[in-house]
Motif scaffolding. Structure first.
Motif, PDB file in Angstrom:
ATOM      1  N   THR A 221      -1.801  -4.407 -11.707  1.00 55.07           N
ATOM      2  CA  THR A 221      -2.155  -3.787 -10.568  1.00 55.07           C
ATOM      3  C   THR A 221      -3.047  -4.971  -9.693  1.00 55.07           C
ATOM      4  O   THR A 221      -3.069  -4.638  -8.387  1.00 55.07           O
ATOM      5  CB  THR A 221      -3.486  -2.793 -10.626  1.00 55.07           C
ATOM      6  OG1 THR A 221      -4.620  -3.540 -11.461  1.00 55.07           O
ATOM      7  CG2 THR A 221      -2.957  -1.800 -11.640  1.00 55.07           C
TER       8      THR A 221
ATOM      9  N   TYR B  93       0.454   3.061  -9.394  1.00 56.57           N
ATOM     10  CA  TYR B  93      -0.872   2.212  -9.426  1.00 56.57           C
ATOM     11  C   TYR B  93      -1.871   2.328  -8.114  1.00 56.57           C
ATOM     12  O   TYR B  93      -1.170   2.353  -7.075  1.00 56.57           O
ATOM     13  CB  TYR B  93      -0.938   0.895  -9.846  1.00 56.57           C
ATOM     14  CG  TYR B  93      -0.486   0.390 -11.345  1.00 56.57           C
ATOM     15  CD1 TYR B  93      -1.229   1.156 -12.332  1.00 56.57           C
ATOM     16  CD2 TYR B  93       0.633  -0.078 -11.581  1.00 56.57           C
ATOM     17  CE1 TYR B  93      -0.962   0.757 -13.558  1.00 56.57           C
ATOM     18  CE2 TYR B  93       0.866  -0.478 -12.984  1.00 56.57           C
ATOM     19  CZ  TYR B  93      -0.011  -0.143 -13.946  1.00 56.57           C
ATOM     20  OH  TYR B  93       0.352  -0.147 -15.104  1.00 56.57           O
ATOM     21  N   HIS B  94      -2.984   2.797  -8.303  1.00 56.21           N
ATOM     22  CA  HIS B  94      -3.739   3.022  -6.785  1.00 56.21           C
ATOM     23  C   HIS B  94      -4.816   1.782  -6.947  1.00 56.21           C
ATOM     24  O   HIS B  94      -5.625   1.701  -7.608  1.00 56.21           O
ATOM     25  CB  HIS B  94      -4.448   4.268  -6.940  1.00 56.21           C
ATOM     26  CG  HIS B  94      -5.053   4.793  -5.965  1.00 56.21           C
ATOM     27  ND1 HIS B  94      -6.399   4.678  -5.721  1.00 56.21           N
ATOM     28  CD2 HIS B  94      -4.790   5.083  -4.537  1.00 56.21           C
ATOM     29  CE1 HIS B  94      -6.829   4.957  -4.443  1.00 56.21           C
ATOM     30  NE2 HIS B  94      -5.847   5.328  -3.537  1.00 56.21           N
ATOM     31  N   SER B  95      -4.336   0.801  -6.079  1.00 56.74           N
ATOM     32  CA  SER B  95      -5.114  -0.523  -6.023  1.00 56.74           C
ATOM     33  C   SER B  95      -5.157  -0.698  -4.632  1.00 56.74           C
ATOM     34  O   SER B  95      -3.899  -0.791  -3.863  1.00 56.74           O
ATOM     35  CB  SER B  95      -4.667  -1.366  -7.064  1.00 56.74           C
ATOM     36  OG  SER B  95      -5.500  -2.691  -6.725  1.00 56.74           O
TER      37      SER B  95
ATOM     38  N   THR C 156      -5.437  11.672  -6.918  1.00 57.92           N
ATOM     39  CA  THR C 156      -5.403  10.492  -8.067  1.00 57.92           C
ATOM     40  C   THR C 156      -6.009  10.952  -9.290  1.00 57.92           C
ATOM     41  O   THR C 156      -6.791  12.006  -9.609  1.00 57.92           O
ATOM     42  CB  THR C 156      -6.294   9.419  -7.528  1.00 57.92           C
ATOM     43  OG1 THR C 156      -7.820   9.909  -7.439  1.00 57.92           O
ATOM     44  CG2 THR C 156      -5.822   8.939  -6.076  1.00 57.92           C
TER      45      THR C 156
ATOM     46  N   GLN D 251       2.749   9.899  -5.577  1.00 58.73           N
ATOM     47  CA  GLN D 251       3.392   9.316  -4.547  1.00 58.73           C
ATOM     48  C   GLN D 251       3.464  10.343  -3.237  1.00 58.73           C
ATOM     49  O   GLN D 251       3.345   9.910  -2.066  1.00 58.73           O
ATOM     50  CB  GLN D 251       4.561   8.850  -4.912  1.00 58.73           C
ATOM     51  CG  GLN D 251       5.370   8.434  -3.692  1.00 58.73           C
ATOM     52  CD  GLN D 251       6.849   7.390  -3.998  1.00 58.73           C
ATOM     53  OE1 GLN D 251       6.603   6.292  -4.755  1.00 58.73           O
ATOM     54  NE2 GLN D 251       8.033   7.810  -3.696  1.00 58.73           N
TER      55      GLN D 251
ATOM     56  N   GLU E 295      -6.204   3.845 -12.583  1.00 56.03           N
ATOM     57  CA  GLU E 295      -6.032   4.713 -11.471  1.00 56.03           C
ATOM     58  C   GLU E 295      -4.748   4.797 -11.140  1.00 56.03           C
ATOM     59  O   GLU E 295      -4.194   4.074 -10.582  1.00 56.03           O
ATOM     60  CB  GLU E 295      -7.094   4.355 -10.523  1.00 56.03           C
ATOM     61  CG  GLU E 295      -7.230   5.682  -9.425  1.00 56.03           C
ATOM     62  CD  GLU E 295      -8.156   5.616  -8.366  1.00 56.03           C
ATOM     63  OE1 GLU E 295      -8.422   6.390  -7.524  1.00 56.03           O
ATOM     64  OE2 GLU E 295      -8.777   4.487  -8.107  1.00 56.03           O
TER      65      GLU E 295
ATOM     66  N   ASN F 116      -1.227  10.996  -1.147  1.00 54.39           N
ATOM     67  CA  ASN F 116      -2.099  10.264  -1.528  1.00 54.39           C
ATOM     68  C   ASN F 116      -3.409  10.392  -2.241  1.00 54.39           C
ATOM     69  O   ASN F 116      -4.309   9.786  -2.441  1.00 54.39           O
ATOM     70  CB  ASN F 116      -2.199   8.907  -0.662  1.00 54.39           C
ATOM     71  CG  ASN F 116      -0.941   8.160  -0.596  1.00 54.39           C
ATOM     72  OD1 ASN F 116      -0.043   8.046  -1.525  1.00 54.39           O
ATOM     73  ND2 ASN F 116      -0.373   7.641   0.659  1.00 54.39           N
TER      74      ASN F 116
ATOM     75  N   SER G  68       0.801  -1.023  -0.038  1.00 48.19           N
ATOM     76  CA  SER G  68       0.130   0.122  -0.079  1.00 48.19           C
ATOM     77  C   SER G  68       0.889   1.235  -0.070  1.00 48.19           C
ATOM     78  O   SER G  68       0.270   2.529  -0.125  1.00 48.19           O
ATOM     79  CB  SER G  68      -1.045  -0.141   1.241  1.00 48.19           C
ATOM     80  OG  SER G  68      -1.899  -1.118   1.002  1.00 48.19           O
TER      81      SER G  68
ATOM     82  N   VAL H 161      -2.079   7.409  -8.471  1.00 55.42           N
ATOM     83  CA  VAL H 161      -1.722   8.038  -7.297  1.00 55.42           C
ATOM     84  C   VAL H 161      -0.393   8.802  -7.287  1.00 55.42           C
ATOM     85  O   VAL H 161       0.442   8.153  -7.701  1.00 55.42           O
ATOM     86  CB  VAL H 161      -2.073   7.352  -6.007  1.00 55.42           C
ATOM     87  CG1 VAL H 161      -1.372   6.186  -5.778  1.00 55.42           C
ATOM     88  CG2 VAL H 161      -2.468   8.196  -4.814  1.00 55.42           C
TER      89      VAL H 161
END
Length: 343
Positions: free
Chosen positions: A315, A154-156, A107, A101, A97, A104, A12, A99
Motif C-alpha cells: 500500500t 487497497y485504500h491508501s 470500505t 471500486q 483497509e 469509494n 487514487s 475499498v
C-alpha cells in the motif's frame, strides 16, 4: 505539467486488472491535449502522435492496471471472502483497509486474528484462501452493496515524503503511465517527428498480459519500449538490486529477449544528454509486457526502461519524482533521434 499531482490522481483511482476504466478515464483526460486517443474492447487506451503517415511506428507501452481483489463469497454474518487479482503480497494484507471500486464510500478491513487467540504461529502470513473482509454491515446490508465478482483495491492515500520521494499504492505502474503522459507532452512541442508514435496504456498485465498482447498486435510497431517499475535498494536486498538507487535515473534493461541495439542507443542518448541512468541485466524473460510485445506477429524490436521502486505490491510503494521526469526525457530524446531506425 505537475507530474506529482498527476501520479497522485492516477494512484487514487481504481483500475484493478480487467476493470481499468477509472484510470483510463484520467489518462484519457490528459492525453487528449496532445494526441488522438481511442480505446478497444480489451480495455486498452491508445494515443497517436507524430507523423501518422510514416512507414515506421514506435510503440510506447505502460500497463495501467493495478493489483486488487475479487469478491468470491459472502457468509451469513456479512463477512466477504476475496481472492487476489494480480500479485497480492499476503504478508502485508491482514488489517489492511480495502475499498469497493464501484463505490469509494464502502470500505472494509481485512480480518486479523489477535495474537492472544492464535496458535502461536502468528509470524506466518494468512493465506488468501482464509482471507475475509469486514465491512461492518450485516448480511442483508452487505448484499445490497456488494456482489460476487465485484473488485476491491487497497485504500491508501498518496503521500509526499522528504527528498523528492512519494509513497502511494499502485505506483506499479501508474508512475510509468504518468511518465508516458509527460513524454507525450514533450513530444507534442516537437514539430519534426519522423515516425508515428503510439502510446499504449495496456490492460491486465498483473493477471495475463492480455492488453499488451492484443495492443501490440493491433499497433504492428517496428520498435517498442515497455515502461514499468523495478526493484531499488532497501534493507536486506542483496545482489544487483542492492546497487540500484532512487533518484539515480531510469533503469535500462539488457536481456536476451530485448533488442541490444535499442538498449545501447538508449544508453548512448542518456550519456549524451546527461540524463542519469542505471542498467538492469536480466538473463532471461523480463517479467514485463516486453516479453509479450517482442514476439508479436513476426517480432518487434523491444526494450525496457524502468523506474526504481521500493516495497512493490504494497500500500506504500516508494519512488523518486526525479526518476519519472528523467525517464520521460530519455524516451522523448530517443524518439526525437529516430529511435534505432537510423543506426
Amino acid at each position: 505539467m505537475d507530474i506529482k499531482n498527476l501520479i497522485f490522481e492516477l494512484c487514487s483511482s481504481g483500475g484493478v486488472s480487467g476493470s481499468e476504466e477509472p484510470a483510463i478515464e484520467i489518462a484519457n483526460k490528459y492525453l487528449n491535449n496532445f494526441a488522438e486517443v481511442s480505446t478497444d474492447r480489451n480495455g486498452n487506451l491508445y494515443a497517436v502522435l507524430g507523423n501518422k503517415d510514416a512507414d515506421k511506428t514506435i510503440l510506447l507501452d505502460a500497463h495501467i492496471d493495478r493489483i486488487g481483489f475479487m469478491v468470491t463469497d459472502i457468509n451469513s454474518n456479512g463477512f466477504v471472502k476475496v481472492d487476489k487479482c494480480g500479485g497480492i503480497d499476503v504478508r502485508v494484507l491482514q488489517d489492511s483497509e480495502l475499498v469497493l471500486q464501484k463505490n469509494n464510500n464502502i470500505t472494509g478491513i481485512v480480518c486479523c486474528l489477535p495474537p492472544h487467540l492464535s496458535d502461536g504461529k502468528e509470524d506466518k502470513a494468512t493465506p488468501i484462501s482464509k482471507t475475509w473482509v469486514d465491512f461492518g454491515m450485516p448480511y442483508d446490508e452487505v448484499k445490497k452493496h456488494i456482489k460476487i465478482g465485484d473488485v476491491l483495491t487497497y485504500h491508501s492515500v498518496p503521500k509526499e515524503l522528504l527528498n523528492g520521494r512519494i509513497a502511494a499504492p499502485a505506483l506499479d505502474n501508474r508512475c510509468s503511465v504518468a511518465a508516458l503522459i509527460r513524454c507525450a507532452e514533450i513530444l507534442s512541442d516537437y514539430d519534426n517527428l519522423k515516425y508515428k508514435v503510439v502510446v499504449l496504456f495496456s490492460s491486465q498485465e498483473e493477471t495475463f498480459g492480455t492488453g499488451a498482447k492484443t495492443g501490440a498486435y493491433k499497433t504492428d510497431a517496428d520498435e517498442a519500449i515497455s515502461v514499468d517499475v523495478s526493484f531499488a535498494s532497501q534493507p536486506d536486498i542483496s545482489g544487483q538490486y542492492s546497487k540500484i538507487e532512487l533518484a539515480k535515473g531510469p533503469m535500462i534493461c539488457i536481456s536476451p529477449i530485448l533488442n541490444r541495439e535499442m538498449s545501447d542507443k538508449l544508453i548512448s542518448i542518456a550519456s549524451d544528454n546527461k540524463i542519469p541512468y542505471q542498467t538492469e541485466p536480466i538473463s532471461g524473460l523480463t517479467g514485463t509486457n516486453a516479453d509479450h510485445i517482442s514476439v508479436t506477429k513476426g517480432g518487434v524490436k523491444t526494450s525496457v526502461v524502468s523506474i526504481p521502486q521500493r516495497y512493490m505490491h504494497t500500500t506504500n510503494e516508494v519512488i523518486d519524482i526525479e526518476d519519472v521526469e528523467n525517464i520521460s526525457k530519455l524516451i522523448a530524446e530517443y524518439i526525437k533521434c529516430g529511435g534505432a531506425f537510423d543506426d
